[in-house]
Design a protein around this motif. Structure first.
Motif, PDB file in Angstrom:
ATOM      1  N   SER A  51       0.882  -0.977  -0.010  1.00 33.34           N
ATOM      2  CA  SER A  51       0.092  -0.091  -0.088  1.00 33.34           C
ATOM      3  C   SER A  51       0.893   1.375   0.026  1.00 33.34           C
ATOM      4  O   SER A  51       0.649   2.269  -0.597  1.00 33.34           O
ATOM      5  CB  SER A  51      -1.077   0.215   1.264  1.00 33.34           C
ATOM      6  OG  SER A  51      -0.038   0.192   2.381  1.00 33.34           O
ATOM      7  N   ASP A  52       1.996   1.131   0.634  1.00 37.08           N
ATOM      8  CA  ASP A  52       2.949   2.250   0.691  1.00 37.08           C
ATOM      9  C   ASP A  52       3.706   2.349  -0.674  1.00 37.08           C
ATOM     10  O   ASP A  52       4.258   3.666  -0.945  1.00 37.08           O
ATOM     11  CB  ASP A  52       4.105   1.947   1.852  1.00 37.08           C
ATOM     12  CG  ASP A  52       4.671   3.410   1.953  1.00 37.08           C
ATOM     13  OD1 ASP A  52       4.053   4.409   2.345  1.00 37.08           O
ATOM     14  OD2 ASP A  52       5.873   3.251   1.888  1.00 37.08           O
ATOM     15  N   LEU A  53       3.648   1.590  -1.616  1.00 34.62           N
ATOM     16  CA  LEU A  53       4.334   1.857  -2.787  1.00 34.62           C
ATOM     17  C   LEU A  53       3.662   2.751  -3.521  1.00 34.62           C
ATOM     18  O   LEU A  53       4.225   3.410  -4.606  1.00 34.62           O
ATOM     19  CB  LEU A  53       4.412   0.480  -3.728  1.00 34.62           C
ATOM     20  CG  LEU A  53       5.250  -0.578  -3.168  1.00 34.62           C
ATOM     21  CD1 LEU A  53       4.816  -2.102  -4.103  1.00 34.62           C
ATOM     22  CD2 LEU A  53       6.462  -0.213  -3.193  1.00 34.62           C
ATOM     23  N   LYS A  54       2.316   3.108  -3.426  1.00 32.59           N
ATOM     24  CA  LYS A  54       1.646   3.989  -4.243  1.00 32.59           C
ATOM     25  C   LYS A  54       1.912   5.637  -3.800  1.00 32.59           C
ATOM     26  O   LYS A  54       1.662   6.502  -4.286  1.00 32.59           O
ATOM     27  CB  LYS A  54       0.333   3.991  -3.876  1.00 32.59           C
ATOM     28  CG  LYS A  54      -0.319   2.388  -4.655  1.00 32.59           C
ATOM     29  CD  LYS A  54      -1.766   2.233  -4.604  1.00 32.59           C
ATOM     30  CE  LYS A  54      -2.248   0.933  -4.973  1.00 32.59           C
ATOM     31  NZ  LYS A  54      -1.636  -0.135  -4.404  1.00 32.59           N
ATOM     32  N   LYS A  55       2.632   5.676  -2.766  1.00 31.67           N
ATOM     33  CA  LYS A  55       2.843   7.037  -2.250  1.00 31.67           C
ATOM     34  C   LYS A  55       3.945   7.656  -2.765  1.00 31.67           C
ATOM     35  O   LYS A  55       5.595   7.528  -2.316  1.00 31.67           O
ATOM     36  CB  LYS A  55       3.310   7.126  -0.705  1.00 31.67           C
ATOM     37  CG  LYS A  55       1.762   6.485  -0.050  1.00 31.67           C
ATOM     38  CD  LYS A  55       1.889   6.442   1.842  1.00 31.67           C
ATOM     39  CE  LYS A  55       0.794   5.871   2.353  1.00 31.67           C
ATOM     40  NZ  LYS A  55       1.010   5.515   3.700  1.00 31.67           N
ATOM     41  N   THR A  56       3.880   8.313  -4.003  1.00 33.01           N
ATOM     42  CA  THR A  56       5.262   8.908  -4.370  1.00 33.01           C
ATOM     43  C   THR A  56       4.764  10.387  -4.763  1.00 33.01           C
ATOM     44  O   THR A  56       3.791  10.838  -5.270  1.00 33.01           O
ATOM     45  CB  THR A  56       5.561   8.291  -5.966  1.00 33.01           C
ATOM     46  OG1 THR A  56       5.934   7.034  -5.671  1.00 33.01           O
ATOM     47  CG2 THR A  56       6.971   9.013  -6.404  1.00 33.01           C
TER      48      THR A  56
END
Length: 369
Positions: A51-56
């Motif tokens: 889920s954290d991979l989408k935080k860019t």
């Protein structure tokens, strides 16, 4: 797609699959080249990481990490001072920066990348001769150094060479990259020496202080290959982590994937042809008493058909003090700036790294006062 993996069947034997993968000696490139469309279950990362991979941050990614021109460091005292302040600021706030005009020809960078890529593209039967898990010495080709220690595997293979203090015999290094690896050890060390002088001066220390303390005395060269991943939303190239040593010099090809944590946001690091990426390790954060920052970074799983190649040179402390300990440099401490970390032993340092999977600042967290 992710919901397929929400429940682990009782019949699933994770360790059996991991062992079969490891013993095949084919690595993730072997899986990718076989044309699989679904990644093995043990590569699927935990939900909280996915889920954290989408935080860019698109805003910060457009500017990226600082880029510092080293071309004038020896032209005048004023110019060197300006560059030193840029390096100090970047190491204190970002923990990452990119250097250009560093003294290594672009042709050398390209040859080094091509040589490491050539090794990874050899038939599995050729590469497998180097496949082993004997960490901390010689030459080791493997997939995921922490395969048996991590919660989930990441989508990369690595060629590891411990270049100092006990370099491998030349014939131990694969012929496809032998000449280039030996040359890159020399070139990257020359760049690291320049940067370490500036970092030392940035703390108000003598230019050669870090060299005298053997901060460049232990070196490991790691050539990563991130092949195409058919399900990049389910895994990562490398999990979020900080580097344990002093500094790291990174050379990469033009395939994106590296991200750096800045504040609470993940920032894309755009490949800059001819540039080299420098980052602060945990040890440098400790010895600088927190002046320089070691920050989280990660690599996304590669969705490009072209492999991502990165050559990482890890520089580490060689000579530990007294009976084998280290901590913040006494020269940087005062009543106004007391130590924020306790001294720790070499054994603590190595046990912390080699007895677990990659993670972030676990040593720093343990020795905070």
């Amino acid at each position: 797609m992710a919901s397929t993996f929400d429940a682990t069947p009782i019949s699933y034997d994770r360790m059996k699959e991991v062992k079969e993968f490891d013993e095949s000696k084919k690595g993730v490139k072997g899986l990718s080249d076989s044309g699989i469309t679904c990644i093995p279950r043990f590569f699927v990362q935990p939900p909280e990481l996915l889920s954290d991979l989408k935080k860019t941050s698109s805003k910060l990614s457009s500017t990226g990490i600082p880029v510092i021109d080293l071309s004038n460091i020896d032209n005048s005292t004023v110019q060197r001072q300006t560059i030193m302040e840029q390096v100090k600021e970047a190491a204190s706030t970002w923990g990452f920066f990119q250097v250009i005009n560093h003294g290594v020809a672009t042709s050398v960078l390209d040859e080094t990348v091509a040589a490491i890529q050539a090794f990874h593209e050899q038939p599995h039967e050729v590469k497998s001769k180097y496949y082993n898990r004997e960490e901390r010495k010689g030459v080791m080709f493997t997939s995921n150094n922490d395969l048996y220690r991590s919660k989930a595997a990441a989508w990369h293979d690595s060629l590891n060479m411990w270049m100092a203090p006990e370099p491998p015999n030349a014939e131990e290094i694969p012929e496809t990259c032998r000449k280039e690896a030996v040359a890159w050890d020399m070139h990257s060390t020359a760049v690291a020496e320049k940067v370490m002088e500036l970092l030392s001066e940035g703390l108000g220390l003598e230019r050669d202080k870090f060299k005298e303390l053997s901060f460049l005395g232990s070196r490991a060269l790691v050539g990563h290959c991130y092949p195409y991943c058919p399900q990049p939303d389910l895994t990562v190239g490398i999990v979020p982590h900080t580097d344990p040593g002093i500094i790291t010099v990174l050379l990469q090809n033009g395939v994106e994937g590296l991200q750096v944590k800045h504040g609470e946001e993940w920032v894309d690091v755009k490949p800059l042809h001819g540039g080299l990426i420098i980052n602060v390790g945990d040890l440098l954060q400790i010895v600088s008493n927190g002046e320089y920052k070691s920050v989280q970074h990660r690599v996304l799983a590669n969705s490009s058909k072209e492999p991502r190649i990165s050559i990482v040179m890890f520089f580490n402390l060689l000579k530990w003090k007294g009976s084998g300990y280290h901590g913040p440099l006494p020269e940087l401490l005062s009543p106004e700036k007391p130590a924020i970390y306790r001294d720790f032993t070499a054994q603590e340092f190595f046990d912390n790294f080699f007895n677990k999977g990659l993670d972030s600042k676990s040593l720093i967290d343990k020795i905070k006062i």
